[in-house]
Design a protein around this motif. Structure first.
Motif, mmCIF file in Angstrom:
data_model
loop_
_atom_site.group_PDB
_atom_site.id
_atom_site.type_symbol
_atom_site.label_atom_id
_atom_site.label_comp_id
_atom_site.label_asym_id
_atom_site.label_seq_id
_atom_site.Cartn_x
_atom_site.Cartn_y
_atom_site.Cartn_z
ATOM 1 N N ASN A 41 0.804 -1.210 0.000
ATOM 2 C CA ASN A 41 0.000 0.000 0.000
ATOM 3 C C ASN A 41 0.845 1.272 0.000
ATOM 4 O O ASN A 41 0.412 2.314 -0.482
ATOM 5 N N THR A 45 -13.369 -2.267 -4.217
ATOM 6 C CA THR A 45 -12.339 -1.462 -3.560
ATOM 7 C C THR A 45 -11.887 -2.056 -2.234
ATOM 8 O O THR A 45 -10.974 -1.531 -1.604
ATOM 9 N N GLY A 73 -11.358 0.522 1.138
ATOM 10 C CA GLY A 73 -10.609 1.137 0.039
ATOM 11 C C GLY A 73 -11.331 2.308 -0.601
ATOM 12 O O GLY A 73 -12.486 2.595 -0.312
#
Length: 288
Positions: free
Chosen positions: A22, A277, A281
């Motif tokens: 990430n 997502t 997300g």
């Protein structure tokens, strides 16, 4: 409860791997497939420093962070930056997979296929907590994963670097027009992810060991944790990693060791179909 603690500790390793993924996505807009290999590289390096050289664990952490940052910057310079100069950036998947293969090959050629292990610096005596047995490394892993996720969540939303990187990821051209050095932010993201992997070597290695054979599973389960938790969300990485660890622990205990990958694939498929997502997300980062 022993199964819960075991699942959470393994899940914390996946969460830390997902956090590394990430970082490059949030600060550079690039999914770095090779980050799982960086984690295994840090495991071998920790074994080399702590066992082969006999140095203390903190020296392995500091030197590992420096080595990881250097290699992360080199990967961005060699495998990512040239591809981004072209119009088809889908080749990034190929080049980062190539970086993974190179690192894995170097590890196999240098240390071989024999698994290696190190002791945990805070002791190895298990204890009972809430009716379950757990080791000190289990507590440290969960705590560090939560702290790392929370810290990076705040850093990405409050710091100047984090805000500039998020803007550059959303619209690189607009960011360049405002004087933001997008390339430097991306290189910094790769260096930061590599440094995190190297820093955590003495913590992760006592749990996973150092073995070339687990590089692929670390990469895959780390990605599942990221996808379930949510692309672009550091808090989601922690939640996703812990969930993956619990599913793996309970699946192995009640169904058999061959079933957790199938269960995780079903969970991943369900999440991608129902909420592409991930749980936490953002819509702008669902495509990887």
């Amino acid at each position: 409860m022993t199964i819960v603690w075991a699942g959470l500790s393994v899940g914390a390793v996946y969460a830390l791997t997902a956090i590394g993924y990430n970082i490059t996505m949030t600060f550079g807009g690039v999914f770095n497939f090779a980050h799982g290999a960086f984690v295994i590289l840090s495991a071998f390096f920790s074994w080399y420093v702590m066992v082969d050289l006999g140095w203390p664990w903190w020296s392995a952490a500091l030197l590992g962070a420096v080595l990881g940052a250097l290699l992360g910057g080199i990967e961005e310079l060699v495998a990512v930056r040239p591809v981004l100069r072209r119009t088809d950036t889908r080749a990034l998947l190929v080049t980062t997979v190539g970086a993974f293969v190179v690192i894995e090959g170097v590890l196999a050629a240098t240390w071989g296929a024999t698994p290696k292990s190190v002791g945990f610096f805070a002791g190895e005596d298990a204890f009972t907590f809430l009716g379950g047995r757990m080791a000190p490394v289990d507590v440290w892993l969960v705590v560090v994963a939560v702290v790392a996720g929370a810290g990076l969540h705040v850093f990405s939303r409050r710091s100047l670097w984090g805000l500039a990187a998020r803007g550059a990821t959303s619209d690189p051209d607009a960011a360049k027009a405002r004087g933001i050095n997008v390339g430097a932010l991306r290189a910094g993201g790769f260096a930061l992810a590599g440094a995190l992997a190297g820093l955590l070597g003495p913590l992760v290695t006592p749990k996973t060991g150092a073995s070339v054979g687990i590089a692929v599973s670390m990469t895959i389960f780390g990605f599942v944790a990221l996808a379930v938790g949510g692309f672009g969300s550091f808090a989601g990485c922690v939640v996703g990693g812990l969930l993956v660890g619990l599913i793996q622990a309970y699946g192995s205990r009640y169904l058999g060791v061959e079933y957790p990958p199938l269960l995780l694939f079903i969970v991943l498929l369900a999440v991608l179909l129902l909420k592409p997502t991930g749980l936490f997300g953002k819509h702008g980062m669902r495509a990887v």
